[in-house]
Design an enzyme around this catalytic site. Sequence first.
Site: not given
Ligand code: THU
Length: 134
Positions: A42, A44, A55
């Site tokens: 992820n 941000e 994903e």
């Molecule tokens: N997040 C993911 O990368 N994948 C998931 O399956 C669930 C949530 C991330 C998005 C965000 O950066 C952080 O987790 C908190 O929601």
Amino acid sequence: MTDNPLIDTAKAVRENAHAPYSNFKVGAALRTASGAIHAGCNVENVAYPEGTCAEAGAIAAMAAAGEYGIAEVAVIADSPAPVPPCGGCRQKLKEFAMDGDVKVTMATMDGAIKVMTVSELLPGAFSADHMEKD
Ligand code: THU
């Protein structure tokens, strides 16, 4: 190390996550029919909605490598229970999954595991068929 190379890859890429706002690092890895593994974390952004999921990163890496068929997926986070992909990522996974039986292994850093298929994660999915009236 586990006995699942997809989990090991997802765990390693999770370290690279940019998650200063949620402090929730996620790693994802997927295997294609060729056997190649593509990974993502992820990423941000201070403008919160601009962040991207692990994903989505793995899918982007797969497409950048010229591949379009997901055979298996793993997702890992340091959570009390295995983290399921968000709604948007379920649709993204469905777009490229080779079929509905593709396995998504959700793992925690403590070793808990839950396995579901893409169809189980997104029942009644929107598909191109819904755009064909005749
Ligand atoms: N997040 C993911 O990368 N994948 C998931 O399956 C669930 C949530 C991330 C998005 C965000 O950066 C952080 O987790 C908190 O929601």
